[in-house]
Design a protein around this motif. Structure first.
Motif, PDB file in Angstrom:
ATOM      1  N   ASP A  53     136.313 162.000  23.799  1.00 46.61           N
ATOM      2  CA  ASP A  53     136.141 162.150  22.354  1.00 46.61           C
ATOM      3  C   ASP A  53     135.100 161.200  21.774  1.00 46.61           C
ATOM      4  N   GLY A  54     134.451 160.396  22.629  1.00 52.73           N
ATOM      5  CA  GLY A  54     133.409 159.488  22.160  1.00 52.73           C
ATOM      6  C   GLY A  54     133.930 158.209  21.532  1.00 52.73           C
ATOM      7  N   HIS A  55     135.184 157.910  21.740  1.00 52.17           N
ATOM      8  CA  HIS A  55     135.751 156.681  21.161  1.00 52.17           C
ATOM      9  C   HIS A  55     135.772 155.520  22.159  1.00 52.17           C
ATOM     10  N   ALA A  56     135.331 155.772  23.389  1.00 52.60           N
ATOM     11  CA  ALA A  56     135.315 154.724  24.406  1.00 52.60           C
ATOM     12  C   ALA A  56     134.183 155.014  25.376  1.00 52.60           C
ATOM     13  N   TYR A  57     133.734 153.991  26.110  1.00 48.91           N
ATOM     14  CA  TYR A  57     132.617 154.150  27.046  1.00 48.91           C
ATOM     15  C   TYR A  57     132.763 153.148  28.184  1.00 48.91           C
ATOM     16  N   HIS A  58     132.062 153.455  29.298  1.00 50.52           N
ATOM     17  CA  HIS A  58     132.070 152.560  30.448  1.00 50.52           C
ATOM     18  C   HIS A  58     131.101 151.412  30.233  1.00 50.52           C
ATOM     19  N   CYS A  59     131.495 150.246  30.745  1.00 53.44           N
ATOM     20  CA  CYS A  59     130.642 149.053  30.649  1.00 53.44           C
ATOM     21  C   CYS A  59     130.550 148.417  32.030  1.00 53.44           C
ATOM     22  N   TRP A  60     129.297 148.250  32.518  1.00 54.74           N
ATOM     23  CA  TRP A  60     129.080 147.697  33.862  1.00 54.74           C
ATOM     24  C   TRP A  60     128.587 146.249  33.824  1.00 54.74           C
ATOM     25  N   CYS A  61     128.707 145.578  32.702  1.00 52.61           N
ATOM     26  CA  CYS A  61     128.179 144.212  32.595  1.00 52.61           C
ATOM     27  C   CYS A  61     128.995 143.246  33.451  1.00 52.61           C
ATOM     28  N   SER A  62     128.281 142.393  34.171  1.00 53.81           N
ATOM     29  CA  SER A  62     128.949 141.391  35.001  1.00 53.81           C
ATOM     30  C   SER A  62     129.515 140.280  34.132  1.00 53.81           C
ATOM     31  N   SER A  63     130.467 139.551  34.683  1.00 53.56           N
ATOM     32  CA  SER A  63     131.063 138.440  33.929  1.00 53.56           C
ATOM     33  C   SER A  63     130.021 137.379  33.614  1.00 53.56           C
ATOM     34  N   GLU A  64     129.028 137.197  34.513  1.00 52.32           N
ATOM     35  CA  GLU A  64     127.971 136.214  34.261  1.00 52.32           C
ATOM     36  C   GLU A  64     127.115 136.610  33.073  1.00 52.32           C
ATOM     37  N   MET A 109     136.405 150.185  23.876  1.00 56.20           N
ATOM     38  CA  MET A 109     136.478 150.955  22.643  1.00 56.20           C
ATOM     39  C   MET A 109     135.096 150.962  21.986  1.00 56.20           C
ATOM     40  N   LEU A 110     134.765 152.055  21.321  1.00 56.92           N
ATOM     41  CA  LEU A 110     133.551 152.121  20.502  1.00 56.92           C
ATOM     42  C   LEU A 110     133.980 152.004  19.042  1.00 56.92           C
ATOM     43  N   VAL A 111     133.941 150.792  18.519  1.00 54.70           N
ATOM     44  CA  VAL A 111     134.482 150.526  17.182  1.00 54.70           C
ATOM     45  C   VAL A 111     133.404 150.795  16.136  1.00 54.70           C
ATOM     46  N   PRO A 112     133.619 151.713  15.229  1.00 51.67           N
ATOM     47  CA  PRO A 112     132.609 152.011  14.205  1.00 51.67           C
ATOM     48  C   PRO A 112     132.466 150.858  13.212  1.00 51.67           C
ATOM     49  N   ASP A 113     131.308 150.810  12.564  1.00 47.67           N
ATOM     50  CA  ASP A 113     131.064 149.750  11.584  1.00 47.67           C
ATOM     51  C   ASP A 113     132.037 149.810  10.417  1.00 47.67           C
ATOM     52  N   ASP A 114     132.507 151.011  10.089  1.00 46.43           N
ATOM     53  CA  ASP A 114     133.417 151.167   8.947  1.00 46.43           C
ATOM     54  C   ASP A 114     134.885 151.249   9.385  1.00 46.43           C
ATOM     55  N   ALA A 115     135.184 150.636  10.538  1.00 48.88           N
ATOM     56  CA  ALA A 115     136.567 150.676  11.032  1.00 48.88           C
ATOM     57  C   ALA A 115     137.508 150.044  10.013  1.00 48.88           C
ATOM     58  N   ASP A 160     133.988 145.707  20.312  1.00 41.44           N
ATOM     59  CA  ASP A 160     134.268 146.764  21.302  1.00 41.44           C
ATOM     60  C   ASP A 160     135.180 146.211  22.403  1.00 41.44           C
ATOM     61  N   GLN A 161     136.448 146.204  22.117  1.00 45.89           N
ATOM     62  CA  GLN A 161     137.457 145.615  22.995  1.00 45.89           C
ATOM     63  C   GLN A 161     137.570 146.378  24.311  1.00 45.89           C
ATOM     64  N   ARG A 166     126.771 145.992  23.318  1.00 47.79           N
ATOM     65  CA  ARG A 166     126.685 147.440  23.595  1.00 47.79           C
ATOM     66  C   ARG A 166     125.510 147.817  24.490  1.00 47.79           C
ATOM     67  N   LEU A 167     125.157 146.919  25.387  1.00 46.57           N
ATOM     68  CA  LEU A 167     124.067 147.239  26.309  1.00 46.57           C
ATOM     69  C   LEU A 167     124.361 148.495  27.114  1.00 46.57           C
ATOM     70  N   CYS A 168     125.625 148.705  27.477  1.00 45.65           N
ATOM     71  CA  CYS A 168     125.982 149.839  28.340  1.00 45.65           C
ATOM     72  C   CYS A 168     126.220 151.142  27.583  1.00 45.65           C
ATOM     73  N   HIS A 169     126.392 151.074  26.272  1.00 53.62           N
ATOM     74  CA  HIS A 169     126.750 152.279  25.523  1.00 53.62           C
ATOM     75  C   HIS A 169     125.636 153.313  25.595  1.00 53.62           C
ATOM     76  N   GLY A 170     126.020 154.533  25.922  1.00 54.08           N
ATOM     77  CA  GLY A 170     125.062 155.636  25.965  1.00 54.08           C
ATOM     78  C   GLY A 170     124.279 155.726  27.260  1.00 54.08           C
ATOM     79  N   LYS A 171     124.530 154.844  28.215  1.00 51.90           N
ATOM     80  CA  LYS A 171     123.788 154.849  29.468  1.00 51.90           C
ATOM     81  C   LYS A 171     124.644 155.422  30.597  1.00 51.90           C
ATOM     82  N   THR A 172     123.972 156.055  31.535  1.00 56.39           N
ATOM     83  CA  THR A 172     124.651 156.479  32.749  1.00 56.39           C
ATOM     84  C   THR A 172     124.743 155.285  33.688  1.00 56.39           C
ATOM     85  N   ARG A 173     125.522 155.455  34.726  1.00 56.93           N
ATOM     86  CA  ARG A 173     125.645 154.379  35.700  1.00 56.93           C
ATOM     87  C   ARG A 173     124.290 154.036  36.300  1.00 56.93           C
ATOM     88  N   GLU A 174     123.504 155.062  36.621  1.00 61.95           N
ATOM     89  CA  GLU A 174     122.207 154.838  37.235  1.00 61.95           C
ATOM     90  C   GLU A 174     121.259 154.109  36.290  1.00 61.95           C
TER      91      GLU A 174
END
Length: 512
Positions: A109-120, A164-170, A189-190, A140-148
């Motif tokens: 539904d577009g309310h969440a996304y995958h994030c591949w950022c390392s802990s570092e 979570m993809l938290v909108p500005d007007d949450a 974005d928890q 939000r570096l990972c938002h909208g990007k594929t894994r590749e």
């Protein structure tokens, strides 16, 4: 996905949901008490759920300790991992497959996304934001990007989390049963699903409360800032949220938050170890955030049972100011409960503490227990904690020639101590062991407390002209080995004539 009702007219279902990451915290009992009081008043259900998704801090013994300590307090649950229930399992680690469909739906539904950022990378990002005095939060570096696409950038981790993809007007306000309309900061974005496949608290608590039909979420005020995240998840998933009630946090005298690291009494088991009565602890926890009832004369009634607390309970009466955890007040209250115990009950409760201190053996005899009951009657008004009894009881169970004499008691003896002991020995020598006849038929020269007192007063107070407050110090030291002890004459009766005389003579010989 199940759809249990959380409508306003649903049967109240409340829960306490601790994490098994160490010794149970006193705050868990505090929350359990208020949840249980309302559930019992409303004819609802009280649920114990173990939130064990934090595997890095998981302690395998913590869950058993939780059952032991809450059970000791009498805060019993209707459903839980150990007793089962219609919404089992009640451990989050056993519910992993429950959360997956909710995560997939949020992503779809577009309310969440995958994030591949390392802990570092995340740590470096937070450091940069703090140096620039910017609000901290995921960029939000990972938002909208594929894994590749994300793998071509720096700070890539093979196993993603879900955010979570938290909108500005949450929405940042919600209604609280205790506090009314509450405002909280806008969430970032928890993370809701960790790389290990375990949900974070924020997703799991929403899913589990919904799946288990929880109608009221009662928790500490530290969760106010997280509630907008939970409200968003309820909205996105089309679920009816429960009612929220955020209790004030327990505070030290300096208003700081209590912690197990700084406060030993933050451990719930500490109260059991120190000899507090469970009913006194429950009473005290209720007083921390709730006003006492008023007596007929308008005075505060600070001593009450759980049933009385539950019957009177109303969320509107909860004080939102962080209550001070006053141990002196608890000690006083515990003393009041000890005074009210039936003698047999007090005796039974003393036994484990006396065994732990080596005063009693593992299997005390009937004679030892009978003696303990007589001793308990004498010390009932002199202790505020069960653990305080051992020094007073020990002298009654040691051999006469093994009685230790405290140095402060010896130092307090005056020059007339030998003469006082001589007079006492002569006066008591004429009393004899009672024949078991009680009441008005007790002979004037039998070994009972009133006769002992009369003989000693005649010999020392009247015969030697020593004031009562100074007359019996040497006798107390000889009999108990201590400067302060249970009532002297009753102690002599319990010890019996042979032991009493042996101890008096022992101190007299020591003084030369």
């Amino acid at each position: 996905m199940t759809t249990p009702s959380t409508a306003p007219d649903a049967t109240p279902r409340l829960r306490v949901a601790p994490s098994p990451t160490g010794d149970p915290h006193v705050g868990t009992a505090y929350m359990a008490l208020f949840n249980l009081a309302f559930a019992r008043q409303q004819g609802g259900r009280f649920v114990l759920r173990v939130e064990d998704t934090d595997r890095a801090r998981f302690n395998p013994t913590s869950e058993a300790q939780l059952y032991d300590t809450l059970g000791w307090l009498g805060l019993r649950w209707d459903e839980g991992p150990d007793v089962g229930g219609p919404y089992a399992p009640y451990r989050q680690s056993e519910r992993l497959e429950t959360y997956r469909p909710y995560v997939e739906r949020l992503i779809a539904d577009g309310h969440a996304y995958h994030c591949w950022c390392s802990s570092e990378r995340l740590a470096a990002m937070r450091d940069r934001q703090q140096k620039l005095k910017q609000p901290t939060g995921y960029d939000r570096l990972c938002h909208g990007k594929t894994r590749e696409e994300r793998a071509e950038l720096e700070g890539f981790s093979e196993t993603p989390v879900v955010r979570m993809l938290v909108p500005d007007d949450a929405p940042t306000t919600f209604e609280d049963v205790i506090r009314g309309t509450v405002s909280a900061p806008r969430p970032d974005d928890q993370v809701i699903l960790k790389a290990d496949g375990f949900p974070t608290y924020h997703l799991a608590v929403v899913v589990d409360d919904h799946e288990m039909g929880i109608t009221h979420v009662v928790r500490g005020e530290e969760w106010i800032s997280s509630t907008p995240k939970h409200v968003l998840l309820y909205q996105w998933l089309g679920l009816t949220p429960p009612r929220f009630a955020h209790m004030p946090l327990l505070r030290n005298e300096n208003k700081s938050k209590i912690s197990k690291r700084k406060n030993p009494w933050a451990r719930l088991a500490w109260f059991q170890e120190q000899g507090y009565l469970p009913e006194a602890v429950v009473n005290f926890l209720g007083l921390l955030a709730y006003p006492p009832a008023k007596g007929e004369d308008g005075s505060d009634v600070e001593k009450f049972t759980f049933e009385e607390f539950s019957r009177d309970f109303a969320w509107s009466k909860v004080n939102t100011v962080g209550p001070i955890f006053d141990l002196k007040k608890l000690d006083w209250l515990n003393g009041q409960y000890i005074r009210d115990l039936e003698l047999g009950d007090l005796t039974s409760r003393l036994v484990p503490f006396l065994q732990a201190d080596g005063v009693l053996g593992e299997s005390p005899t009937m004679g030892e227990l009978a003696r303990l009951k007589s001793i308990a009657e004498q010390i009932q008004t002199r202790v505020n904690l069960l653990s305080e009894a051992a020094p007073m009881v020990r002298p009654f169970y040691v051999a006469d020639d093994e009685l230790e004499l405290a140095q402060d008691a010896l130092d307090g003896l005056k020059d007339d101590a030998p003469a006082v002991l001589d007079a006492a020995i002569a006066a008591l020598d004429g009393l004899h062991k009672p024949d078991g006849v009680l009441g008005e038929n007790i002979a004037a020269n039998q070994w009972h407390a009133p006769q002992i007192e009369a003989a000693l007063r005649e010999a020392i107070v009247e015969g030697m002209g020593i004031k009562p407050r100074f007359a019996f110090g040497p006798l107390r030291t000889a009999v108990s080995g201590q400067r302060i002890s249970p009532p002297l004459f009753e102690s002599m009766e319990i010890l019996g004539k042979p032991s009493t005389m042996a101890r008096l003579r022992g101190l007299r010989e020591r003084l030369g």
